[in-house]
Design an enzyme around this catalytic site. Sequence first.
Site, mmCIF file in Angstrom:
data_model
loop_
_atom_site.group_PDB
_atom_site.id
_atom_site.type_symbol
_atom_site.label_atom_id
_atom_site.label_comp_id
_atom_site.label_asym_id
_atom_site.label_seq_id
_atom_site.Cartn_x
_atom_site.Cartn_y
_atom_site.Cartn_z
ATOM 1 N N CYS A 8 80.767 20.515 -21.457
ATOM 2 C CA CYS A 8 81.354 20.065 -22.644
ATOM 3 C C CYS A 8 79.880 19.175 -23.087
ATOM 4 O O CYS A 8 79.637 18.157 -22.199
ATOM 5 C CB CYS A 8 82.410 19.123 -22.585
ATOM 6 S SG CYS A 8 83.994 20.346 -22.287
ATOM 7 N N SER A 19 92.108 19.482 -24.795
ATOM 8 C CA SER A 19 90.853 18.750 -25.297
ATOM 9 C C SER A 19 90.533 19.742 -26.302
ATOM 10 O O SER A 19 89.867 20.852 -26.098
ATOM 11 C CB SER A 19 89.769 18.848 -24.287
ATOM 12 O OG SER A 19 90.215 18.057 -23.246
ATOM 13 N N LEU A 20 90.881 19.263 -27.701
ATOM 14 C CA LEU A 20 90.635 20.389 -28.722
ATOM 15 C C LEU A 20 89.301 19.980 -29.377
ATOM 16 O O LEU A 20 88.345 20.908 -29.282
ATOM 17 C CB LEU A 20 91.767 20.269 -30.005
ATOM 18 C CG LEU A 20 91.694 21.041 -30.823
ATOM 19 C CD1 LEU A 20 91.619 22.592 -30.340
ATOM 20 C CD2 LEU A 20 92.748 20.706 -31.754
ATOM 21 N N HIS A 21 89.117 18.666 -29.717
ATOM 22 C CA HIS A 21 87.801 18.123 -30.138
ATOM 23 C C HIS A 21 87.101 18.624 -31.430
ATOM 24 O O HIS A 21 86.063 18.211 -31.925
ATOM 25 C CB HIS A 21 86.683 18.093 -29.253
ATOM 26 C CG HIS A 21 87.453 17.487 -27.815
ATOM 27 N ND1 HIS A 21 87.978 16.127 -27.914
ATOM 28 C CD2 HIS A 21 87.271 17.880 -26.593
ATOM 29 C CE1 HIS A 21 88.310 16.031 -26.489
ATOM 30 N NE2 HIS A 21 87.896 17.050 -25.804
ATOM 31 N N GLU A 51 85.448 9.478 -9.105
ATOM 32 C CA GLU A 51 85.975 8.058 -9.256
ATOM 33 C C GLU A 51 87.391 8.309 -9.835
ATOM 34 O O GLU A 51 87.716 9.179 -10.342
ATOM 35 C CB GLU A 51 85.085 7.669 -10.653
ATOM 36 C CG GLU A 51 83.646 7.432 -10.289
ATOM 37 C CD GLU A 51 82.609 6.865 -11.363
ATOM 38 O OE1 GLU A 51 81.892 5.982 -11.212
ATOM 39 O OE2 GLU A 51 82.970 7.358 -12.671
ATOM 40 N N GLU A 54 87.423 19.714 -14.208
ATOM 41 C CA GLU A 54 88.439 20.408 -14.878
ATOM 42 C C GLU A 54 89.475 20.843 -14.045
ATOM 43 O O GLU A 54 89.341 21.664 -13.134
ATOM 44 C CB GLU A 54 87.758 21.778 -15.734
ATOM 45 C CG GLU A 54 88.858 22.621 -16.001
ATOM 46 C CD GLU A 54 89.784 22.271 -17.031
ATOM 47 O OE1 GLU A 54 89.505 21.666 -17.816
ATOM 48 O OE2 GLU A 54 90.997 22.460 -16.817
ATOM 49 N N CYS A 59 94.248 7.366 -13.153
ATOM 50 C CA CYS A 59 93.500 8.450 -13.813
ATOM 51 C C CYS A 59 92.816 9.322 -12.525
ATOM 52 O O CYS A 59 92.021 8.598 -12.032
ATOM 53 C CB CYS A 59 92.448 7.979 -15.001
ATOM 54 S SG CYS A 59 91.389 9.427 -15.439
ATOM 55 N N SER A 63 95.153 17.338 -18.115
ATOM 56 C CA SER A 63 94.372 17.440 -19.386
ATOM 57 C C SER A 63 93.378 18.752 -18.888
ATOM 58 O O SER A 63 92.670 18.645 -17.932
ATOM 59 C CB SER A 63 93.679 16.345 -19.751
ATOM 60 O OG SER A 63 92.900 16.464 -20.479
HETATM 61 N N1 SAH Z 1 88.218 18.364 -17.962
HETATM 62 C C1 SAH Z 1 89.709 17.712 -18.458
HETATM 63 C C2 SAH Z 1 90.104 16.609 -18.100
HETATM 64 C C3 SAH Z 1 88.890 15.606 -18.025
HETATM 65 S S1 SAH Z 1 88.137 14.747 -19.292
HETATM 66 C C4 SAH Z 1 89.420 18.074 -20.065
HETATM 67 O O1 SAH Z 1 88.379 18.375 -20.496
HETATM 68 O O2 SAH Z 1 90.423 17.887 -20.675
HETATM 69 C C5 SAH Z 1 89.450 13.834 -19.955
HETATM 70 C C6 SAH Z 1 89.319 13.556 -21.767
HETATM 71 O O3 SAH Z 1 88.149 12.668 -22.022
HETATM 72 C C7 SAH Z 1 89.196 14.937 -22.166
HETATM 73 O O4 SAH Z 1 89.908 15.014 -23.417
HETATM 74 C C8 SAH Z 1 87.592 15.039 -22.550
HETATM 75 O O5 SAH Z 1 87.106 15.781 -23.442
HETATM 76 C C9 SAH Z 1 87.247 13.534 -22.801
HETATM 77 N N2 SAH Z 1 85.862 13.031 -22.808
HETATM 78 C C10 SAH Z 1 84.851 13.640 -22.099
HETATM 79 N N3 SAH Z 1 83.867 12.846 -22.413
HETATM 80 C C11 SAH Z 1 84.087 12.054 -23.102
HETATM 81 C C12 SAH Z 1 83.503 10.900 -23.766
HETATM 82 N N4 SAH Z 1 82.164 10.762 -23.518
HETATM 83 N N5 SAH Z 1 84.024 9.930 -24.563
HETATM 84 C C13 SAH Z 1 85.290 10.128 -24.840
HETATM 85 N N6 SAH Z 1 86.092 11.016 -24.166
HETATM 86 C C14 SAH Z 1 85.431 11.889 -23.359
HETATM 87 FE FE1 SF4 Z 2 83.898 17.166 -19.192
HETATM 88 FE FE2 SF4 Z 2 86.400 18.155 -19.178
HETATM 89 FE FE3 SF4 Z 2 84.597 19.279 -20.501
HETATM 90 FE FE4 SF4 Z 2 84.537 19.473 -17.667
HETATM 91 S S1 SF4 Z 2 85.994 20.299 -19.113
HETATM 92 S S2 SF4 Z 2 82.852 18.857 -18.905
HETATM 93 S S3 SF4 Z 2 85.149 17.200 -17.485
HETATM 94 S S4 SF4 Z 2 85.426 17.271 -20.857
#
Ligand code: SAH
Ligand code: SF4
Length: 371
Positions: free
Chosen positions: A115, A218-220, A91, A165, A104, A196
Site C-alpha cells: 500500500c 482498509s478501504l481508503h 513492533e 497483513e 496493537c 484489520s
Molecule cells: N495490513 C492490515 C493491518 C495493518 S495496518 C491492513 O492494511 O489493514 C493498520 C491500519 O493502518 C490500516 O488501515 C492501514 O491502512 C493504516 N495505515 C497504514 N499506513 C498508514 C499511515 N501512514 N497513516 C495512517 N494509517 C496508515
Molecule cells: Fe501496510 Fe496493511 Fe497495506 Fe501491508 S496491507 S502495506 S501493512 S497497509
Amino acid sequence: MTVNLLGLVRQELNAFCQDLGEKPFRAKQIMHWMHQSGVCDFAAMSDISKLLRERLGGLACIKGPKVIQDSIALDGTRKWLIDVGTGNAIETVFIPESTRGTLCVSSQAGCALECTFCSTGRQGFNRNLSAAEIIGQLWWANQCLGAFGSEERVISNVVMMGMGEPLANFDNVVKALQLMLDDDAYGLSRRRVTLSTSGLVPAMDRLREECPVALAVSLHAPNDALRNQLVPINRKYPIRELFAACLRYIEKAPRDFVTFEYVLLDGVNDTLAHARELVETVKPVPCKINLIPFNPFANAGYERSKPEAVSRFRDVLLQAGLVTTVRKTRGDDIAAACGQLAGQVKDKTRRVQRRALVQTTPFIPIKVVAM
Ligand code: SAH
Ligand code: SF4
C-alpha cells in the site's frame, strides 16, 4: 530442538501432553501458568509433579520475545521493538485509555502488499511471524505492564493492526487469535479482538469459518480506480468482491457491522467529492467508518489532510447517517502511530529523520473515539 509451548493452541498442547503419556488437564494447567501467570520456568509450576516438570524442561521451553527497545510516548503510548532475527524487528504498541487498554499486534516482519502510504509496505516483506511470536507480543505486554495476576484487565482489547497483513499469515494468526479468546489463556471476548485486513477475500471467508473476530477493512478510497493505486491488492479483489465478502462475514461476526478504515491523504482521497462518493459506495454494507489522519514517515510522498478537510469529510459522512469516528493520533512522538511501524533496527539515520518529520507534524485536535 525444544518446542516453544507459548504458541501451542489447546489441541496442540493436549496432543503434546498425550505424547508424554499425560492427561489433557495437564495442558490446561500449563496454559494457566504460561498465559495467566506469566511463568516461563517449568520449575515454578507447583501443581505439576516434579518428574513431569523435569521432563518438560528437557523437551520444551516457554520463550517470549527478544525486546530490544522500550519507548514511552508523552501520551502514555508504549512501543516495544522486538528482534526477530536476521536484522529484522517488529513492533508492538500499547495504547492506554481511560476505559480500556488496547494492544496493537504485528503479524509479519514487513508486508508484501505495498500500500503506497504505509511505512511497513515500503519496507517489503521479510517473513511471517510464528504463532509463538504473535501471541508472545501479548504475553510480553502483560508481563511488562504487570498485568499477570492483576485483578484489573490492563489489556482489554487487541487489534491486529501492527506490521503486516494478518490474513496473509493465516494459520499462525488464527492460532494466536484462538489463544487470545481461550478462557484458559487470555479469555478476551471476540468483540474485543479486531483483525484489520486490506481485503484478502478468500482468507476473509476462511476467517469467518475458523475464528470470526471483529473485522476492520482498509478501504481508503471510494472507487476502484483510486483504490487500485493506494491499495494494490484491490486489482485482484475489487470493491464489489470485497463488499460481498464483508456481507458474508457479518453473518458470523461478533458484531453486526464491519469497520471501514480510511486514511486521509491531503488532496488524494479527502475532498468533498470523495466523501460524497464514499457515502454511496458503502451503502450495501452495514458499517462504521474510522477515518485515520495520515501518519507521515520519511519520503512518504503524502501529506496529512488539513484539520478542516478532516472535519469536512467526517461531517459529510455523519450527515449521511454513517457512524464515523476520527482515529486519535497516539504515540506519534515515538513513531508508534498507525502506519509508522517499520521495525527499523539498523537504519538509525532514517529513524532520526522520521522522528524529526513526525515532530513537525501538527497534532489534529479532534476528540474522537478510537476503534
Ligand atoms: N495490513 C492490515 C493491518 C495493518 S495496518 C491492513 O492494511 O489493514 C493498520 C491500519 O493502518 C490500516 O488501515 C492501514 O491502512 C493504516 N495505515 C497504514 N499506513 C498508514 C499511515 N501512514 N497513516 C495512517 N494509517 C496508515
Ligand atoms: Fe501496510 Fe496493511 Fe497495506 Fe501491508 S496491507 S502495506 S501493512 S497497509
